[in-house]
Scaffold this motif. Sequence first.
Motif, PDB file in Angstrom:
ATOM      1  N   ALA A 115       0.821  -1.212   0.000  1.00  0.00           N
ATOM      2  CA  ALA A 115       0.000   0.000   0.000  1.00  0.00           C
ATOM      3  C   ALA A 115       0.857   1.265   0.000  1.00  0.00           C
ATOM      4  O   ALA A 115       0.446   2.298  -0.531  1.00  0.00           O
ATOM      5  N   SER A 116       2.040   1.189   0.606  1.00  0.00           N
ATOM      6  CA  SER A 116       2.887   2.387   0.634  1.00  0.00           C
ATOM      7  C   SER A 116       3.234   2.800  -0.790  1.00  0.00           C
ATOM      8  O   SER A 116       3.151   3.987  -1.147  1.00  0.00           O
ATOM      9  N   ASP A 132      -6.871   5.681   1.125  1.00  0.00           N
ATOM     10  CA  ASP A 132      -6.060   4.582   1.653  1.00  0.00           C
ATOM     11  C   ASP A 132      -7.007   3.651   2.414  1.00  0.00           C
ATOM     12  O   ASP A 132      -7.306   3.871   3.591  1.00  0.00           O
TER      13      ASP A 132
HETATM   14  C1  LIG Z   1      -3.652   2.419   6.814  1.00  0.00           C
HETATM   15  C2  LIG Z   1      -2.387   1.863   6.231  1.00  0.00           C
HETATM   16  N1  LIG Z   1      -1.991   2.271   5.026  1.00  0.00           N
HETATM   17  C3  LIG Z   1      -0.869   1.816   4.451  1.00  0.00           C
HETATM   18  C4  LIG Z   1      -0.087   0.880   5.079  1.00  0.00           C
HETATM   19  C5  LIG Z   1       1.160   0.375   4.414  1.00  0.00           C
HETATM   20  O1  LIG Z   1       0.927  -0.896   3.917  1.00  0.00           O
HETATM   21  P1  LIG Z   1       2.078  -1.741   3.202  1.00  0.00           P
HETATM   22  O2  LIG Z   1       2.800  -2.442   4.291  1.00  0.00           O
HETATM   23  O3  LIG Z   1       1.329  -2.672   2.298  1.00  0.00           O
HETATM   24  O4  LIG Z   1       2.950  -0.799   2.456  1.00  0.00           O
HETATM   25  C6  LIG Z   1      -0.463   0.408   6.335  1.00  0.00           C
HETATM   26  C7  LIG Z   1       0.340  -0.611   7.031  1.00  0.00           C
HETATM   27  O5  LIG Z   1      -0.080  -1.233   7.959  1.00  0.00           O
HETATM   28  C8  LIG Z   1      -1.632   0.928   6.933  1.00  0.00           C
HETATM   29  O6  LIG Z   1      -1.998   0.560   8.162  1.00  0.00           O
END
Ligand SMILES: Cc1ncc(COP(=O)(O)O)c(C=O)c1O
Length: 509
Positions: free
Chosen positions: A153-154, A277
């Motif tokens: 997600a980042s 997000d």
């Molecule tokens: C709300 C939220 N967005 C983004 C992320 C980042 O996710 P990723 O580890 O897939 O990059 C997290 C990670 O826990 C999260 O809690």
Amino acid sequence: MTELQSHPINLGDWDPHVFEAHGQELLRMIRDHFEHIRDLPVTSDISPKELIGLFDKPLPEKPEPFSSTLDETWSKVIPHLTHWNHPSFHAYFSISASFPGILADLLISSLNVNAMVWQSAPAASALETVVLRWMAEMIGYPPSEDGVLINGASLATFYALAAARDLHSDLNVRTEGLTGRTIPRLRLYTSDQAHSSVDKAAIALGIGTQNVVRVPTDENYRLIPAKLEETIQSDLQRGYRPMAVVATVGTTATGAADPVTPVSNICQRHGIWLHIDAAYGGFWNLVPEVRKNAEDLSLGDSVVVNPHKCLYTPLEVTALYCRRKDALANTFRLVPEYLQTVKKDGSIDYMDFSLQLGRSFRALKLWWVIRSFGREGLADRMQESLRLARWLASEVDKHPDFICPATSPFALVCLRYVPQSIQAAWKQATEEQRAALRQYVDQLNKKLLARLNESGSTFASHGVIRDGYMIRISIGNIHTTEDDIQKLWQMLQELGSKVRENLPSPLEQ
Ligand SMILES: Cc1ncc(COP(=O)(O)O)c(C=O)c1O
């Protein structure tokens, strides 16, 4: 012509029958691992030095029997992991690699296809299109919009914000870059609860963390739309350029969902890109009782959801959607000569939607998981996690020495151990006394969490919110049962009393 001499030893891979035999042994060991997983500590407290020492051997010059590598994996690696796939793992966001997903990963590696362009992996690209549509339907996003599978997600937020930046075509950042010229100050808006990946995206995009405006949240940790509007107005007056708003559905600390509709109205009024997000919160839309009151994800110009968080699919797989047609491709499409292919009607080159060129066959594990459980099966499992979370939250609420400082629409329970005597004293306390009480309760909760995690029986994590330090229990592993959660609650109560006995309160001093 000189004769080609064969190499004196066999340089090829294992014989396929040897592979099969080792594979069967590995599968047997994995079965055994899952059958006895509750006997395994969730975490290990071995020191880094000791742990590295276990493996710190000279580079192997000669082949070693695979059986000894496998044995050492079980004797040295597995006991010293944090077991994310353990039914008593409740830290961060609890996740699951389900069996169909695990098997799919084996086949993905066996095929080792690279889904860069349609031609390089036709069925992988076709399945990516299909699973993206299925998941869009699950979360309530228009299924025909652009989408791509990536690794987290980042990065999804980074890609979405890059596309949002490049939509400001007058700035022509893609071609001219940000340096050596004067351009308006680009601004990003997100709540004071949003994930750090928003700041990281600002760093990587050259926008800078100073231009990430953290908008205050209400008593439920949801972004306050009126404050967002105020901030945007003030930025416009200063000549700044609002670039994007990032709303969160399922915040990291408390699992809150920002009010997407009023935020989207503000974005539309000012022509600002809305990125949502929903890494954690998005798939909860599968559960009818959540969906009834859910935020409307279709309002996002872009949305990220993490099947590796909630959809029983092994790490790493994230879906990024974008309803601004071609916006992702306008930012990321760059085709060198060696990747030029003849386009066929309906073909999609997924390398066009992100920075990643070489891409594994992630779609296969989603295709297997979704087909193996079906939409109903996925929804039922998530509903069960929610039931367990609601039960735990109600027990916490009923207990005189615990409180829930925040509630989430999802299966995340935030709790704080606050002995009844402290709760009573708080009501009469001065500001100064309250600061001392708060510090004491923070200490209690830090110790409680440390004792809980040291036990090895479970693993939970913490957050710091306005009330102070709290313990988060995320429920979502496919193997977690009612019994697991009841035992966890029992432990929390027992350890709460114990840490209190060893930590004198300001009331006793
Ligand atoms: C709300 C939220 N967005 C983004 C992320 C980042 O996710 P990723 O580890 O897939 O990059 C997290 C990670 O826990 C999260 O809690």
